[in-house]
Design a protein around this motif. Structure first.
Motif, PDB file in Angstrom:
ATOM      1  N   ALA A 177      32.222  51.874  31.616  1.00 47.59           N
ATOM      2  CA  ALA A 177      32.253  50.357  31.183  1.00 47.59           C
ATOM      3  C   ALA A 177      31.502  50.257  30.108  1.00 47.59           C
ATOM      4  CB  ALA A 177      31.709  49.807  32.537  1.00 47.59           C
ATOM      5  N   VAL A 178      31.613  49.256  29.294  1.00 45.90           N
ATOM      6  CA  VAL A 178      30.885  49.049  28.334  1.00 45.90           C
ATOM      7  C   VAL A 178      29.664  47.947  28.477  1.00 45.90           C
ATOM      8  CG1 VAL A 178      30.972  48.169  25.817  1.00 45.90           C
ATOM      9  CG2 VAL A 178      32.659  49.566  26.776  1.00 45.90           C
ATOM     10  N   HIS A 179      28.721  48.416  28.924  1.00 44.69           N
ATOM     11  CA  HIS A 179      27.624  47.366  29.489  1.00 44.69           C
ATOM     12  C   HIS A 179      26.309  47.806  28.869  1.00 44.69           C
ATOM     13  CE1 HIS A 179      25.689  44.290  32.050  1.00 44.69           C
ATOM     14  NE2 HIS A 179      25.211  45.288  32.511  1.00 44.69           N
ATOM     15  N   ILE A 180      25.734  47.317  27.994  1.00 42.49           N
ATOM     16  CA  ILE A 180      24.394  47.298  27.413  1.00 42.49           C
ATOM     17  C   ILE A 180      24.000  48.774  26.917  1.00 42.49           C
ATOM     18  CG2 ILE A 180      21.848  47.037  27.913  1.00 42.49           C
ATOM     19  CD1 ILE A 180      22.620  44.966  29.716  1.00 42.49           C
ATOM     20  N   HIS A 181      24.356  49.854  27.978  1.00 40.37           N
ATOM     21  CA  HIS A 181      23.850  51.126  27.584  1.00 40.37           C
ATOM     22  C   HIS A 181      24.839  52.330  28.371  1.00 40.37           C
ATOM     23  CE1 HIS A 181      21.103  54.302  26.350  1.00 40.37           C
ATOM     24  NE2 HIS A 181      20.574  54.633  27.719  1.00 40.37           N
ATOM     25  N   ASP A 182      24.541  53.707  27.820  1.00 44.51           N
ATOM     26  CA  ASP A 182      25.296  54.578  28.586  1.00 44.51           C
ATOM     27  C   ASP A 182      25.165  54.416  30.088  1.00 44.51           C
ATOM     28  OD1 ASP A 182      25.999  55.292  26.138  1.00 44.51           O
ATOM     29  OD2 ASP A 182      24.852  57.229  26.096  1.00 44.51           O
ATOM     30  N   GLY A 183      26.005  54.670  30.905  1.00 45.56           N
ATOM     31  CA  GLY A 183      25.740  55.094  32.185  1.00 45.56           C
ATOM     32  C   GLY A 183      26.418  54.115  33.289  1.00 45.56           C
ATOM     33  N   ALA A 184      27.007  53.099  32.962  1.00 44.57           N
ATOM     34  CA  ALA A 184      27.771  51.951  33.739  1.00 44.57           C
ATOM     35  C   ALA A 184      29.441  52.584  33.932  1.00 44.57           C
ATOM     36  CB  ALA A 184      27.705  50.636  33.115  1.00 44.57           C
ATOM     37  N   VAL A 185      29.711  52.232  35.062  1.00 43.23           N
ATOM     38  CA  VAL A 185      31.275  52.331  35.008  1.00 43.23           C
ATOM     39  C   VAL A 185      32.122  51.346  35.936  1.00 43.23           C
ATOM     40  CG1 VAL A 185      30.754  54.783  35.547  1.00 43.23           C
ATOM     41  CG2 VAL A 185      30.897  53.419  37.487  1.00 43.23           C
ATOM     42  N   GLY A 186      33.437  51.592  35.910  1.00 42.73           N
ATOM     43  CA  GLY A 186      34.298  50.584  36.693  1.00 42.73           C
ATOM     44  C   GLY A 186      34.818  51.622  37.901  1.00 42.73           C
ATOM     45  N   LEU A 187      35.621  50.996  38.701  1.00 44.73           N
ATOM     46  CA  LEU A 187      36.256  51.697  39.940  1.00 44.73           C
ATOM     47  C   LEU A 187      37.484  51.226  40.457  1.00 44.73           C
ATOM     48  CD1 LEU A 187      33.024  51.758  42.201  1.00 44.73           C
ATOM     49  CD2 LEU A 187      33.792  53.755  41.005  1.00 44.73           C
ATOM     50  N   ARG A 188      38.464  52.285  40.550  1.00 46.40           N
ATOM     51  CA  ARG A 188      39.931  51.792  41.065  1.00 46.40           C
ATOM     52  C   ARG A 188      40.107  52.691  42.358  1.00 46.40           C
ATOM     53  NH1 ARG A 188      45.640  51.087  38.334  1.00 46.40           N
ATOM     54  NH2 ARG A 188      46.896  51.599  40.024  1.00 46.40           N
ATOM     55  N   LEU A 189      40.450  51.932  43.376  1.00 48.26           N
ATOM     56  CA  LEU A 189      40.771  52.405  44.693  1.00 48.26           C
ATOM     57  C   LEU A 189      42.248  52.507  44.608  1.00 48.26           C
ATOM     58  CD1 LEU A 189      38.964  52.130  47.851  1.00 48.26           C
ATOM     59  CD2 LEU A 189      41.565  51.764  47.774  1.00 48.26           C
ATOM     60  N   ASP A 190      42.984  53.563  44.974  1.00 48.71           N
ATOM     61  CA  ASP A 190      44.394  53.651  45.056  1.00 48.71           C
ATOM     62  C   ASP A 190      44.712  54.217  46.822  1.00 48.71           C
ATOM     63  OD1 ASP A 190      46.163  53.240  42.700  1.00 48.71           O
ATOM     64  OD2 ASP A 190      44.484  54.335  42.116  1.00 48.71           O
ATOM     65  N   TRP A 191      45.567  53.431  47.380  1.00 50.88           N
ATOM     66  CA  TRP A 191      45.901  53.761  48.725  1.00 50.88           C
ATOM     67  C   TRP A 191      47.363  53.196  49.269  1.00 50.88           C
ATOM     68  CZ3 TRP A 191      46.038  50.736  53.457  1.00 50.88           C
ATOM     69  CH2 TRP A 191      46.275  51.483  54.572  1.00 50.88           C
ATOM     70  N   LYS A 192      48.072  54.172  49.623  1.00 52.65           N
ATOM     71  CA  LYS A 192      49.640  53.956  50.138  1.00 52.65           C
ATOM     72  C   LYS A 192      50.278  52.687  49.046  1.00 52.65           C
ATOM     73  CE  LYS A 192      49.259  54.233  55.010  1.00 52.65           C
ATOM     74  NZ  LYS A 192      50.512  55.297  55.339  1.00 52.65           N
ATOM     75  N   GLY A 193      50.130  53.158  47.874  1.00 49.63           N
ATOM     76  CA  GLY A 193      50.779  52.421  46.925  1.00 49.63           C
ATOM     77  C   GLY A 193      50.084  51.012  46.421  1.00 49.63           C
ATOM     78  N   MET A 194      49.160  50.896  47.045  1.00 50.74           N
ATOM     79  CA  MET A 194      48.205  49.588  46.770  1.00 50.74           C
ATOM     80  C   MET A 194      47.117  49.969  45.910  1.00 50.74           C
ATOM     81  SD  MET A 194      48.590  47.435  50.281  1.00 50.74           S
ATOM     82  CE  MET A 194      48.403  49.047  51.541  1.00 50.74           C
ATOM     83  N   SER A 195      46.594  49.165  45.117  1.00 48.92           N
ATOM     84  CA  SER A 195      45.380  49.253  44.117  1.00 48.92           C
ATOM     85  C   SER A 195      44.318  48.246  44.103  1.00 48.92           C
ATOM     86  CB  SER A 195      46.000  49.974  42.899  1.00 48.92           C
ATOM     87  OG  SER A 195      46.733  48.962  42.206  1.00 48.92           O
ATOM     88  N   PHE A 196      43.202  48.512  44.219  1.00 58.28           N
ATOM     89  CA  PHE A 196      42.116  47.563  43.739  1.00 58.28           C
ATOM     90  C   PHE A 196      41.337  48.067  42.780  1.00 58.28           C
ATOM     91  CE2 PHE A 196      37.594  46.505  45.103  1.00 58.28           C
ATOM     92  CZ  PHE A 196      37.490  45.200  44.709  1.00 58.28           C
ATOM     93  N   VAL A 197      41.131  47.093  41.673  1.00 51.45           N
ATOM     94  CA  VAL A 197      40.256  47.763  40.686  1.00 51.45           C
ATOM     95  C   VAL A 197      39.075  46.823  40.537  1.00 51.45           C
ATOM     96  CG1 VAL A 197      39.991  47.899  38.006  1.00 51.45           C
ATOM     97  CG2 VAL A 197      42.320  48.626  39.271  1.00 51.45           C
ATOM     98  N   TYR A 198      37.869  47.230  40.201  1.00 51.96           N
ATOM     99  CA  TYR A 198      36.815  46.613  40.332  1.00 51.96           C
ATOM    100  C   TYR A 198      35.952  47.074  38.937  1.00 51.96           C
ATOM    101  CZ  TYR A 198      31.791  45.486  41.599  1.00 51.96           C
ATOM    102  OH  TYR A 198      30.420  44.877  41.596  1.00 51.96           O
ATOM    103  N   SER A 199      35.671  45.877  38.085  1.00 55.08           N
ATOM    104  CA  SER A 199      34.953  46.260  36.915  1.00 55.08           C
ATOM    105  C   SER A 199      33.650  46.451  36.753  1.00 55.08           C
ATOM    106  CB  SER A 199      35.318  45.038  35.875  1.00 55.08           C
ATOM    107  OG  SER A 199      34.080  44.001  36.347  1.00 55.08           O
ATOM    108  N   GLY A 200      32.783  46.058  37.707  1.00 58.01           N
ATOM    109  CA  GLY A 200      31.445  46.195  37.660  1.00 58.01           C
ATOM    110  C   GLY A 200      31.244  45.316  36.623  1.00 58.01           C
ATOM    111  N   ASP A 201      29.996  45.528  35.754  1.00 57.20           N
ATOM    112  CA  ASP A 201      29.553  44.842  34.630  1.00 57.20           C
ATOM    113  C   ASP A 201      30.197  45.406  33.444  1.00 57.20           C
ATOM    114  OD1 ASP A 201      28.240  43.160  36.186  1.00 57.20           O
ATOM    115  OD2 ASP A 201      26.600  43.544  35.310  1.00 57.20           O
ATOM    116  N   THR A 202      30.702  44.666  32.596  1.00 58.37           N
ATOM    117  CA  THR A 202      31.459  45.106  31.341  1.00 58.37           C
ATOM    118  C   THR A 202      31.597  44.021  30.156  1.00 58.37           C
ATOM    119  OG1 THR A 202      33.044  46.537  30.392  1.00 58.37           O
ATOM    120  CG2 THR A 202      33.780  44.924  32.286  1.00 58.37           C
ATOM    121  N   ALA A 203      31.499  44.375  29.019  1.00 56.89           N
ATOM    122  CA  ALA A 203      32.285  43.420  28.205  1.00 56.89           C
ATOM    123  C   ALA A 203      33.686  43.942  28.149  1.00 56.89           C
ATOM    124  CB  ALA A 203      31.673  43.649  26.693  1.00 56.89           C
ATOM    125  N   PRO A 204      34.601  43.037  27.244  1.00 61.45           N
ATOM    126  CA  PRO A 204      35.824  43.449  27.352  1.00 61.45           C
ATOM    127  C   PRO A 204      35.962  44.792  26.981  1.00 61.45           C
ATOM    128  CG  PRO A 204      35.579  41.364  26.562  1.00 61.45           C
ATOM    129  CD  PRO A 204      34.317  41.783  26.737  1.00 61.45           C
TER     130      PRO A 204
END
Length: 361
Positions: A177-204
């Motif tokens: 994730a592009v957020h202020i400094h190194d070390g931030a991430v986003g997360l994606r959960l996949d299960w049974k063909g369904m998916s949830f994506v969470y950006s956390g904090d980020t610029a575009p």
């Protein structure tokens, strides 16, 4: 009428059993770093029809929203954080101690990113948090099971897109994730063909756009607009631009990200959701994005099934107790040696005798 449409318009915790092919996402905290009664800091709870449950971020105040769902805390399979800002990890102690007092008899499984130096990594954060609670740990021994003390830390590399958890048919992927400094991430959960994506904090971010393709639900940060930050928070243009545009994502930019990803449902969060801010924020998003949209608020509930999605609000009690279903084996579990207070302090206790055991628990 579909089964999703037949669900009640309001979600009442504990009244609906998930189908084996269903995902339920509940907002535990949707606000800004400034904590307020209306909105806790960042936190999302994902329940799956296979029985697994995950927490994505645990910012200040979010634990009170979890307890409002009246679930045993042992239901949490694992907790993940996107980065180490307080508004994303500030309820570490509440979850950890709450788990002990609430009946958890297994280690709390926690996942978080590394940093560019060890001191910026999740393992260092947890180690120092636990050390700072030494008095808390020592004084609860003998009163609560010692099994609840353990935190099992899984620190993963922040700087690449890769699978960081895979079990029971669930795959969770981390991406930078592009957020202020190194070390931030986003997360994606996949299960049974369904998916949830969470950006956390980020610029575009192109990292997110690539990782979020095909998402059923995309929760993406969207800070209040710069004019709102100046008008409502009293910031000058320099601060408003630095916080609202450089460190975070402006509403108009969030709309462009949603348009690039085209998720089944777009959910902006991380803004103060008030009657005098949401219209402007929504209008700016809609300049670029015309898909399904739900502006996040605490205790928003999203049901996801292969045939669609349903968005509602939960009505929950503010006076919940630890869930009694979580206490199997609690009384017989090892408790360790109780801390001993100084003789002079103990001598000041007024002892009115042992209370009689109640007839029923």
């Amino acid at each position: 009428m579909s089964e999703l449409q037949q669900l009640r318009d309001t979600y009442f915790p504990g009244t609906e059993v998930l189908r084996p092919d269903e995902m339920r996402i509940t907002a535990l905290g949707t606000g800004r770093p400034f904590l307020r009664m209306a909105q806790a800091n960042a936190g999302w709870f994902i329940e799956l029809g296979n029985g697994d449950c995950f927490v994505f971020d645990f910012g200040c105040g979010s634990f009170s929203r979890f307890t409002a769902l009246e679930l045993p805390i042992s239901r949490i399979t694992a907790m993940f954080t996107t980065h180490l800002h307080t508004d994303h990890v500030g309820d570490f102690g509440a979850y950890w101690v709450g788990a002990r007092a609430g009946g958890r008899l297994t280690p709390l499984e926690m996942y978080g990113p590394s940093g560019s130096i060890p001191e910026h990594g999740f393992a260092h954060f947890v180690k120092c948090q636990v050390m700072s609670y030494q008095w808390d740990i020592d004084t609860r021994r003998g009163l609560l099971p010692i099994a609840g003390e353990e935190v099992k830390v899984h620190e993963f590399e922040w700087s690449k897109t890769h699978v960081v958890y895979e079990a029971n048919g669930v795959r969770i992927t981390s991406f930078p994730a592009v957020h202020i400094h190194d070390g931030a991430v986003g997360l994606r959960l996949d299960w049974k063909g369904m998916s949830f994506v969470y950006s956390g904090d980020t610029a575009p971010s192109q990292f997110l756009v690539d990782a979020a393709q095909g998402a059923d639900v995309l929760v993406h940060e969207c800070f209040n607009s710069m004019p709102q930050l100046m008008r409502k928070s009293g910031y000058g243009i320099k601060t408003a631009k630095g916080i609202g545009h450089w460190a975070h994502t402006q509403p108009s930019d969030a709309g462009q990200v949603f348009d690039l990803v085209k998720p089944g449902l777009a959910v902006p969060f991380h803004f103060n959701n008030d009657f005098d801010t949401v219209i402007e924020l929504s209008d700016e998003i809609r300049q670029s994005y015309d898909g399904d949209l739900a502006l996040a608020d605490d205790l928003m509930v999203i049901n996801v099934r292969p045939d669609g999605r349903r968005v509602r609000m939960a009505v929950a009690s503010s006076r919940t107790w630890p869930n009694k279903d979580d206490h199997a084996g609690f009384e017989s579990a090892e408790r360790g040696e109780r801390a001993v207070m100084s003789d002079w302090l103990r001598a000041g206790r007024i002892d009115f005798g042992e209370p009689e055991a109640p007839a029923t628990a």
